[in-house]
Scaffold this motif. Structure first.
Motif, PDB file in Angstrom:
ATOM      1  N   GLY A  14       0.808  -1.221   0.000  1.00 29.37           N
ATOM      2  CA  GLY A  14       0.000   0.000   0.000  1.00 29.37           C
ATOM      3  C   GLY A  14       0.835   1.263   0.000  1.00 29.37           C
ATOM      4  N   THR A  15       2.167   1.122   0.145  1.00 26.19           N
ATOM      5  CA  THR A  15       3.040   2.300   0.112  1.00 26.19           C
ATOM      6  C   THR A  15       2.949   2.957  -1.265  1.00 26.19           C
ATOM      7  N   GLN A  16       2.906   4.281  -1.287  1.00 24.30           N
ATOM      8  CA  GLN A  16       2.849   4.982  -2.571  1.00 24.30           C
ATOM      9  C   GLN A  16       4.190   5.620  -2.880  1.00 24.30           C
ATOM     10  N   LEU A  17       4.617   5.466  -4.131  1.00 29.71           N
ATOM     11  CA  LEU A  17       5.867   6.059  -4.595  1.00 29.71           C
ATOM     12  C   LEU A  17       5.537   7.004  -5.743  1.00 29.71           C
ATOM     13  N   THR A  18       6.224   8.140  -5.794  1.00 28.73           N
ATOM     14  CA  THR A  18       5.886   9.167  -6.784  1.00 28.73           C
ATOM     15  C   THR A  18       7.055   9.445  -7.722  1.00 28.73           C
ATOM     16  N   GLN A  19       6.765   9.475  -9.012  1.00 31.27           N
ATOM     17  CA  GLN A  19       7.751   9.943  -9.981  1.00 31.27           C
ATOM     18  C   GLN A  19       7.228  11.271 -10.523  1.00 31.27           C
ATOM     19  N   ARG A  20       7.901  12.338 -10.171  1.00 30.90           N
ATOM     20  CA  ARG A  20       7.421  13.652 -10.605  1.00 30.90           C
ATOM     21  C   ARG A  20       7.592  13.798 -12.115  1.00 30.90           C
ATOM     22  N   GLY A  21       6.622  14.495 -12.754  1.00 29.38           N
ATOM     23  CA  GLY A  21       6.736  14.792 -14.186  1.00 29.38           C
ATOM     24  C   GLY A  21       6.499  13.610 -15.103  1.00 29.38           C
ATOM     25  N   ALA A  22       5.976  12.489 -14.558  1.00 31.27           N
ATOM     26  CA  ALA A  22       5.708  11.328 -15.417  1.00 31.27           C
ATOM     27  C   ALA A  22       4.208  11.125 -15.622  1.00 31.27           C
ATOM     28  N   GLY A  23       3.402  12.133 -15.220  1.00 27.16           N
ATOM     29  CA  GLY A  23       1.953  12.053 -15.409  1.00 27.16           C
ATOM     30  C   GLY A  23       1.542  12.708 -16.719  1.00 27.16           C
ATOM     31  N   LEU A  24       0.374  13.353 -16.710  1.00 27.14           N
ATOM     32  CA  LEU A  24      -0.157  13.969 -17.929  1.00 27.14           C
ATOM     33  C   LEU A  24       0.062  15.480 -17.917  1.00 27.14           C
ATOM     34  N   PRO A  25       0.155  16.075 -19.095  1.00 29.85           N
ATOM     35  CA  PRO A  25       0.279  17.535 -19.147  1.00 29.85           C
ATOM     36  C   PRO A  25      -1.085  18.183 -18.882  1.00 29.85           C
ATOM     37  N   PRO A  26      -1.086  19.424 -18.422  1.00 29.38           N
ATOM     38  CA  PRO A  26      -2.369  20.123 -18.331  1.00 29.38           C
ATOM     39  C   PRO A  26      -2.885  20.433 -19.734  1.00 29.38           C
ATOM     40  N   LEU A  27      -4.153  20.806 -19.837  1.00 27.63           N
ATOM     41  CA  LEU A  27      -4.754  21.102 -21.138  1.00 27.63           C
ATOM     42  C   LEU A  27      -3.909  22.140 -21.879  1.00 27.63           C
ATOM     43  N   HIS A  28      -3.682  21.876 -23.132  1.00 29.72           N
ATOM     44  CA  HIS A  28      -2.904  22.745 -24.020  1.00 29.72           C
ATOM     45  C   HIS A  28      -1.416  22.751 -23.666  1.00 29.72           C
ATOM     46  N   GLY A  29      -0.964  21.756 -22.946  1.00 25.47           N
ATOM     47  CA  GLY A  29       0.472  21.615 -22.714  1.00 25.47           C
ATOM     48  C   GLY A  29       0.934  22.296 -21.440  1.00 25.47           C
ATOM     49  N   GLY A  30       2.200  22.079 -21.099  1.00 25.20           N
ATOM     50  CA  GLY A  30       2.747  22.604 -19.849  1.00 25.20           C
ATOM     51  C   GLY A  30       3.437  21.482 -19.119  1.00 25.20           C
ATOM     52  N   ARG A  31       3.868  21.744 -17.877  1.00 23.92           N
ATOM     53  CA  ARG A  31       4.607  20.749 -17.119  1.00 23.92           C
ATOM     54  C   ARG A  31       3.713  19.556 -16.787  1.00 23.92           C
ATOM     55  N   ARG A  32       4.260  18.366 -16.983  1.00 23.22           N
ATOM     56  CA  ARG A  32       3.475  17.165 -16.711  1.00 23.22           C
ATOM     57  C   ARG A  32       3.263  16.960 -15.214  1.00 23.22           C
ATOM     58  N   GLY A  33       2.134  16.366 -14.886  1.00 18.28           N
ATOM     59  CA  GLY A  33       1.857  16.012 -13.496  1.00 18.28           C
ATOM     60  C   GLY A  33       2.681  14.803 -13.071  1.00 18.28           C
ATOM     61  N   ASP A  34       2.307  14.172 -11.962  1.00 16.45           N
ATOM     62  CA  ASP A  34       3.101  13.093 -11.385  1.00 16.45           C
ATOM     63  C   ASP A  34       2.499  11.719 -11.687  1.00 16.45           C
TER      64      ASP A  34
END
Ligand SMILES: [Zn+2]
Ligand SMILES: [Zn+2]
Length: 373
Positions: free
Chosen positions: A305-325
């Protein structure tokens, strides 16, 4: 004559299920049934309107047709003969061209009619969400009639201003009554209120100037769109006639499910499976992300159940920009069966930990090992 929007009449959303539509219809029909509702003078017409709306929305074909064309009756566009000034054609004209009410001085009506808005949908993958995508859809919509070049008359002749009403669509009649002269206005019987007549309507389009055809529309989907969002393509809907504006095309964006991901805005949620040995001593694992593998370091002594995060490996906001986690939840695969060597090692581990071995018990481990030889 065109009715009101049946969704509006029944007070349901465009995505309403057939159960919701039936429930809304029953409720309203009870309320406005003329035998029940004797106080509302409009009850009878409302009851009729509710019945008509239900007839459309309870029939999948009619409902789909309404969603596409904003009307359920396109018989006029399917060809065949017909008289322009006949009642049947007048209705069609009104239906397609809309209800042109409005008070004031009657004026010559414009012949220009705007095209119809059309809805469709397209499926998107998570890769489309990441990079944006060029997509295309095939839609049925009104296109100019090639037989008459969109003019409406056989051989490309145009409708003419109605001689009876001078194009206003209305005629007045003076009647003698017991209170004196009364002037009443009515729809022009010659042109059925349309303001124009056509001597020799085009057979392909029955004088309307458009026919239904399949058209491919291409468009760009920006990155980061939400599931269910609607793209508005101005002027890409049905053709107008006689100089009218084309309608618009609305494309519903549907993100296809991907078993690897759950999504919340720009954050992606996934899962990595590790063994209990990996949980105890730590490990390097990979997660198959949209655009390649992401490595995660599992620390020694990781709890399920431990959560691990990779920053910037998620989706971009609408119309582009920095990716989420990208956030992955660690799942520990507990073995369902053990071979003899594994069982021996585990017993030794239990002994070394000072744990009592649950042999012969009806518990979880006892159940598994009891069956094995
Ligand atoms: Zn035609
Ligand atoms: Zn007329």
């Amino acid at each position: 004559m065109p009715g009101r929007d049946p969704y509006e009449v029944l007070g349901v959303s465009r995505s309403a299920t057939s159960e919701e539509i039936r429930a809304a219809y029953r409720k309203l029909a009870r309320k406005y049934h003329p035998d029940v509702n004797r106080t509302d003078p409009d009850a009878e017409s409302k009851f009729k309107e509710i019945g008509e709306a239900y007839a459309i929305l309870s029939d999948d074909d009619k409902r789909a047709r309404f969603d596409r064309f904003g009307t359920t009756d396109d018989q006029g566009f399917s060809g065949g003969g017909g008289q322009y000034a006949g009642g049947d054609f007048g209705d069609l004209f009104d239906m397609f061209f809309g209800n042109m009410g409005g008070g004031g001085q009657p004026r010559t009506r414009s012949m220009a009619r705007d095209g119809i808005d059309v809805q469709t949908s397209v499926k998107l993958s998570y890769l489309d969400l990441l990079n944006g995508a060029k997509k295309s859809v095939d839609v049925d919509l009104h296109v100019p009639c090639t037989s008459c070049n969109g003019k409406g008359g056989e051989g490309g002749t145009m409708p003419e201003v109605c001689a009876s009403c001078k194009g206003t669509g209305a005629v007045s009649r003076i009647q003698q009554t017991f209170i004196g002269q009364v002037r009443t206005q009515m729809n022009c019987p010659t042109c059925q209120g349309g303001g124009y007549t056509l001597k020799n309507p085009c057979k392909a389009c029955r004088g309307v100037g458009v026919v239904t055809g399949k058209v491919t529309r291409e468009f760009e989907v920006p990155p980061g769109v939400d599931h269910g969002a609607r793209l508005h393509l101005s002027g890409e809907g049905g053709s107008g006639v006689h100089g009218g504006r084309p309608g618009d095309l609305y494309v519903r964006l549907l993100v296809e499910e991907d078993p690897r991901f759950e999504r919340e805005g720009t954050t992606l949620y996934g899962r990595v499976d590790i063994s209990f040995v990996q949980a105890v001593v730590g490990a390097d694992v990979t997660f198959e992300n949209i655009d390649g593998d992401v490595k995660f370091k599992i620390p020694a002594g990781t709890a399920p159940g431990t959560q691990l995060t990779q920053r910037g490996a998620g989706l971009p906001p609408l119309h582009g920009g920095r990716r989420g986690d990208l956030v992955v939840t660690v799942n520990i695969d507990v073995p369902k069966s053990l071979n003899e060597a594994q069982l021996k090692a585990l017993k030794e581990f239990a002994a070394a930990s000072g744990e009592t071995w649950p042999e012969g018990s009806s518990g979880f481990l006892g159940g598994i090992f009891g069956k094995k030889k």
